[in-house]
Design a protein around this motif. Structure first.
Motif, mmCIF file in Angstrom:
data_model
loop_
_atom_site.group_PDB
_atom_site.id
_atom_site.type_symbol
_atom_site.label_atom_id
_atom_site.label_comp_id
_atom_site.label_asym_id
_atom_site.label_seq_id
_atom_site.Cartn_x
_atom_site.Cartn_y
_atom_site.Cartn_z
ATOM 1 N N GLN A 190 0.858 -1.185 0.000
ATOM 2 C CA GLN A 190 0.000 0.000 0.000
ATOM 3 C C GLN A 190 0.896 1.238 0.000
ATOM 4 O O GLN A 190 1.312 1.732 1.043
ATOM 5 C CB GLN A 190 -0.913 -0.006 1.228
ATOM 6 C CG GLN A 190 -2.062 0.989 1.168
ATOM 7 C CD GLN A 190 -3.002 0.832 2.342
ATOM 8 O OE1 GLN A 190 -2.623 1.080 3.485
ATOM 9 N NE2 GLN A 190 -4.218 0.404 2.075
ATOM 10 N N HIS A 198 2.468 5.046 -0.335
ATOM 11 C CA HIS A 198 2.014 6.311 0.238
ATOM 12 C C HIS A 198 1.439 7.236 -0.823
ATOM 13 O O HIS A 198 0.767 8.206 -0.494
ATOM 14 C CB HIS A 198 3.176 6.994 0.971
ATOM 15 C CG HIS A 198 3.668 6.194 2.146
ATOM 16 N ND1 HIS A 198 4.929 6.337 2.695
ATOM 17 C CD2 HIS A 198 3.063 5.212 2.871
ATOM 18 C CE1 HIS A 198 5.068 5.505 3.708
ATOM 19 N NE2 HIS A 198 3.953 4.809 3.833
ATOM 20 N N THR A 236 -4.440 -0.734 -2.668
ATOM 21 C CA THR A 236 -3.619 -1.814 -2.116
ATOM 22 C C THR A 236 -3.454 -2.925 -3.146
ATOM 23 O O THR A 236 -4.408 -3.298 -3.828
ATOM 24 C CB THR A 236 -4.264 -2.387 -0.840
ATOM 25 O OG1 THR A 236 -4.525 -1.321 0.073
ATOM 26 C CG2 THR A 236 -3.348 -3.417 -0.194
ATOM 27 N N ARG A 258 9.626 0.072 3.991
ATOM 28 C CA ARG A 258 8.514 0.545 4.812
ATOM 29 C C ARG A 258 8.440 2.065 4.902
ATOM 30 O O ARG A 258 7.417 2.608 5.330
ATOM 31 C CB ARG A 258 8.612 -0.057 6.223
ATOM 32 C CG ARG A 258 8.179 -1.521 6.269
ATOM 33 C CD ARG A 258 7.306 -1.811 7.493
ATOM 34 N NE ARG A 258 6.553 -3.035 7.300
ATOM 35 C CZ ARG A 258 6.939 -4.234 7.712
ATOM 36 N NH1 ARG A 258 8.097 -4.367 8.314
ATOM 37 N NH2 ARG A 258 6.171 -5.290 7.519
ATOM 38 N N ASP A 302 3.102 1.048 3.112
ATOM 39 C CA ASP A 302 2.671 0.191 4.224
ATOM 40 C C ASP A 302 2.681 -1.242 3.720
ATOM 41 O O ASP A 302 1.991 -1.583 2.752
ATOM 42 C CB ASP A 302 1.264 0.582 4.691
ATOM 43 C CG ASP A 302 1.223 1.982 5.280
ATOM 44 O OD1 ASP A 302 2.231 2.388 5.895
ATOM 45 O OD2 ASP A 302 0.198 2.670 5.129
ATOM 46 N N GLU A 331 2.201 -7.852 13.523
ATOM 47 C CA GLU A 331 2.169 -7.756 12.063
ATOM 48 C C GLU A 331 1.270 -8.822 11.454
ATOM 49 O O GLU A 331 0.520 -8.557 10.502
ATOM 50 C CB GLU A 331 3.587 -7.899 11.497
ATOM 51 C CG GLU A 331 3.629 -7.865 9.973
ATOM 52 C CD GLU A 331 4.990 -8.246 9.406
ATOM 53 O OE1 GLU A 331 5.156 -8.121 8.181
ATOM 54 O OE2 GLU A 331 5.856 -8.663 10.176
#
Length: 868
Positions: A79, A81, A168, A241, A245, A483
């Motif tokens: 996903q 940013h 996503t 990261r 995400d 996680e």
């Protein structure tokens, strides 16, 4: 005061107590020898360790996995940013994909960059079946808005590779097939099957043992390699990261994380429990020896058993990982009972020498401790009938562990005491005070209320037990901050679900008859003029041509003369006819409509794609072309996963939402099966449900039947042992009452709190029974010994509460305090284990200190008292 003697005491004294240093050194040598094996201790959380042995569904799953070449894979949710199809996001995705693909053990990586595009711009079926490749998102100049729309509407990619909101994406990391693992598994299973069907000769039995050893050894290496690969994937993902995400998911990660959590909890909370035990023992006894000696016995028992497991390559699993904590409980209980009895004797007979006191302690406590171990073992042996290897192992581990704890404690503790001076006796002024004496006073003053409260608790427990659910949600095993939880939640919400289910339908006789007799159907054009869509086309009719599509039908493949090629006969499957596709489409749509299901894929998905390509209805001829003529890279996406020409069967692959609170696996599978058979006309003998949802459901149902439904048999066995020990049916029935209530309370609380009976919590039934009977045996055994002194039930109750009651209370408080630390774990089964075990100890000790004496006083099973 004479302590008495027995044949056992004489033998024990001659072999052990007269040679205390030698006895300790022998035990120490055994413990240290086995401790040297601790480095070989293994944890196993593979899917093979969580399935039902001998399950026909497991056999079918393995066969279908080979047929459809199912690969294990990890999923990485991506996903970014920024815009998913923006330059920076795609560049990051490409870099991440390439880095993942370079890891050892990864066979391929599939992302939105790699899949063929069919609507960006739209292509024809001729393009699909042609030799030139289809466009992908990586191609220069691709129209990304068309790609965005295709991902949003594609029957294949929507909610599989891209979420509904387009933010996503999923990256599928396919793991290399382990051929050696498959070969060893096949060898072992074939020999096991032959043994079950016709038995084995001596040579074949040796081959089976060798096959089991080889598979066990190799599976440990394979599991370790996979765990390393999971960590490498996580390490790669961590680098990106700051730009997106990212979460890692998939069955291999669940397995790796379960092992990781269990290993961490064993070290962290095992040490924490021991620390709490030390503190509580120090508070209770206030002497260093009464902290050190029990601690030595606990550590020795745990080390001996763990070393034995490592030496025998007897692997712990997520289920049997609680074994160490339970072993500490049982060892601690034996040591505390011995210590309290020794201190009583020291107080009553201060002139006796140390050896005499120790020998008397052993003489008085040997029988009750032996019977507590035997009855507890009976409870755990009930696990052996489960048919699930980790649960069977847990039962045997606890049974062996109980024997080890009993022997080591009765050797080490008395021998160490003999080598020590008598020490300071207990404070005599505290004998007639303390909490246990208050329990006796409450029982004497409010006996009727005790019985009333017990009755109410029994009714409430029955209500709670009626609400127990048999369910297994892996996501509930983990904290919301982990996680794995967040990744599974995202997969369910955005990318089509987590737990796989396959529905496989074989062609039946009616379908084959239809295929032989029905006329070939050919598609009509989208405009008026040619034959209507789906209308029958005779052998002499000319095929409708559109955009050169007819050329595909008039080549030498033989579509116009029964599909007979020059070199081989092409047999069109029923599933690649309009009738077959309509049937699959109806089933597909039904499954897709269910709230528990996520992404559904089947030949109906292929059917929808082909209709989109043609812009018209699809006929039998076009479907035959799809069956035979698609390029391998396209067929591997839209045909091969959902159709087996070898078995002439269709496979519907779907994923079930693990996060669904309404999901009841057994009810869901039963409902779907009934609907397909009764409403959609699928023959029951041609319908197969398989994959992990089915296998784990079978495990749960088997556990429920083998554990909950065999509790009655366990209580009957314990009742018979009580009768032998107490020599009274009436007293045995009274003694087992509080245990029934304690088990009911724990299971009732689980039902009322919504804690399901799953593969982790269902063993709590055996734990509750095993813990509960210990207190009852010690109390009743002591009551029978004290009662003849004055034949006064009330006075005997007070003496028991002042003596054995203290040992029971000290054991319970120590365990409750130690196990409360487990509530801090991130692994939910560990939390449940700690809290439910503490609840079991609390219910058991209160029942044995209040309900049990009240029943004895009220029913007078030892005959009339002196006061009557």
């Amino acid at each position: 005061m004479s302590f008495g003697s027995s044949g056992f005491t004489s033998v024990y004294d001659r072999l052990v107590l007269r040679h205390p240093l030698l006895s300790i050194l022998v035990c120490l040598a055994l413990v240290l020898g086995l401790a040297s094996q601790l480095g070989n201790l293994k944890l196993d959380a593979s899917s093979d360790s969580l399935v039902l042995e001998g399950d026909s569904d497991l056999k079918y799953f393995r066969e279908s996995s080979k047929l459809y070449a199912s690969e294990e894979f990890l999923l990485v949710t991506y996903q970014p940013h920024g815009d998913l199809l923006g330059d920076d996001s795609l560049a990051t995705l490409a870099a991440l994909r390439d880095e993942l693909a370079g890891l050892e053990g990864v066979s391929s990586v599939l992302s939105i960059l790699d899949v063929p595009l069919l609507q960006s711009p739209p292509v024809s079926l001729t393009d699909v079946t042609g030799s030139e490749g289809l466009p992908t998102l990586s191609d220069p100049g691709i129209d990304r808005e068309l790609v965005r729309e295709e991902f949003r509407t594609s029957p294949i990619y929507h909610q599989l590779l891209v979420s509904s909101d387009g933010r996503t994406s999923a990256i599928q990391v396919n793991l290399q097939a382990d051929q050696r693992y498959a070969e060893l598994l096949e060898r072992r299973e074939s020999l096991r099957a032959r043994a079950a069907e016709q038995g084995l000769q001596a040579q074949e039995r040796e081959q089976l043992r060798a096959a089991e050893r080889d598979f066990k050894a190799y599976s440990a290496l394979a599991s370790e390699r996979q765990s390393v690969l999971v960590e490498q994937v996580r390490a790669v993902v961590a680098v990106y990261r700051d730009r997106a995400d990212l979460f890692v998911g998939g069955v291999p990660m669940i397995v790796a994380d379960m092992v990781s959590f269990v290993r961490s909890d064993l070290v962290t909370f095992g040490s924490g429990i021991l620390l709490f035990v030390v503190v509580v023992l120090a508070i209770i006894f206030r002497q260093l020896r009464w902290v050190t000696l029990p601690l030595i016995c606990c550590v020795a028992s745990a080390t001996f058993m763990l070393g034995l497991l490592a030496w025998l390559d007897w692997r712990m699993t997520v289920i049997s990982s609680n074994f160490v904590a339970l072993l500490l409980i049982t060892t601690l209980a034996i040591t505390i009972h011995l210590v309290v009895r020794y201190r009583e004797l020291q107080l009553d007979r201060p002139e006796a020498d140390q050896r005499e006191l120790v020998l008397a302690t052993v003489n008085l406590m040997a029988v009750p401790c032996l019977y507590t171990s035997l009855t507890t073992a009976v409870a755990f042996v009930s696990l052996v009938v489960s048919g699930i290897r980790p649960v069977i192992d847990f039962g045997w581990m606890m049974t062996v562990g109980l024997a080890v704890a009993l022997v080591l404690t009765f050797v080490l503790l008395p021998c160490m005491l003999v080598l020590l001076p008598k020490g300071r006796p207990a404070d005599a002024s505290t004998r007639h005070s303390g909490l246990t004496v208050q329990f006796a006073r409450l029982t004497e003053a409010h006996g009727g209320k005790v019985l009333l409260v017990a009755g109410v608790l029994l009714l409430v427990s029955a209500v709670g037990i009626s609400q127990l659910k048999v369910e297994n949600r892996f996501i509930d095993y983990f904290s919301e901050t982990t996680e794995i939880y967040q990744g599974m939640e995202l997969l369910d919400a955005e990318l089509g679900g987590t737990i796989p289910l396959d529905i496989i339908i074989d062609v039946d006789d009616e379908m084959q008859l239809f295929l032989r007799q029905a006329p070939v159907q050919r598609a009509g054009p989208p405009a008026a003029g040619p034959p209507a869509a789906g209308a029958p086309v005779g052998a002499d009719d000319e095929p409708w041509e559109d955009d050169g599509f007819g050329d595909e039908f008039e080549d030498d493949s033989g579509f116009d003369d029964g599909f007979d090629g020059d070199e081989e006969v092409f047999q069109q499957s029923y599933w690649f006819t309009v009738s077959g596709m309509d049937k699959l489409e109806a089933i597909h749509n039904y499954l897709d409509s269910l709230p528990e299901t996520g992404k559904v894929l089947s030949l109906a998905t292929t059917y929808a794609v082909v209709k989109n390509l043609l812009g018209a209805d699809v006929g039998d001829v076009e479907l035959a072309l799809v069956q035979r003529s698609l390029p391998e890279d396209i067929a591997s996406i839209v045909v091969s996963p959902y159709f087996s020409a070898e078995q002439d069967q269709a496979r519907i692959s779907l994923r079930v939402k693990e996060t669904s609170k309404e999901l009841r696996r057994n009810e869901f599978l039963t409902r779907v099966h009934r609907h397909l058979v009764e409403e959609m006309g699928v023959r029951e003998d041609k319908l197969h449900f398989t994959n992990m949802l089915v296998l784990y459901n079978n495990v749960l149902q088997s556990l429920f039947k083998s554990q909950i439904l065999t509790l009655g048999a366990v209580f009957i066995a314990i009742l018979l042992m009580f009768i032998v020990l107490f020599r009274s049916v009436w007293l045995a029935l009274i003694a087992i009452g509080p245990n029934l209530l304690a088990a009911g309370i724990v299971l009732g609380v689980m039902g009322l709190a919504g804690i399901p009976l799953d593969i982790m919590t269902i063993t709590i039934a055996a734990i509750v029974v095993g813990i509960g009977v210990d207190h009852a045996i010690h109390y009743v055994h002591r009551f029978r010994r004290e009662f003849p002194v004055d034949r006064d039930y009330i006075a005997t109750m007070y003496r028991c509460h002042e003596s054995i009651g203290r040992a029971m209370f000290y054991t319970s408080i120590t365990v409750i305090a130690g196990f409360s630390i487990l509530a801090l774990s991130n692994f939910t089964p560990t939390i449940y284990f700690g809290l439910l075990t503490s609840l079991a100890m609390l219910a058991s000790v209160i029942g044995s200190l209040m309900l049990l004496p009240q029943l004895i006083v009220s029913l007078k099973p030892l005959g009339p008292g002196a006061e009557s």
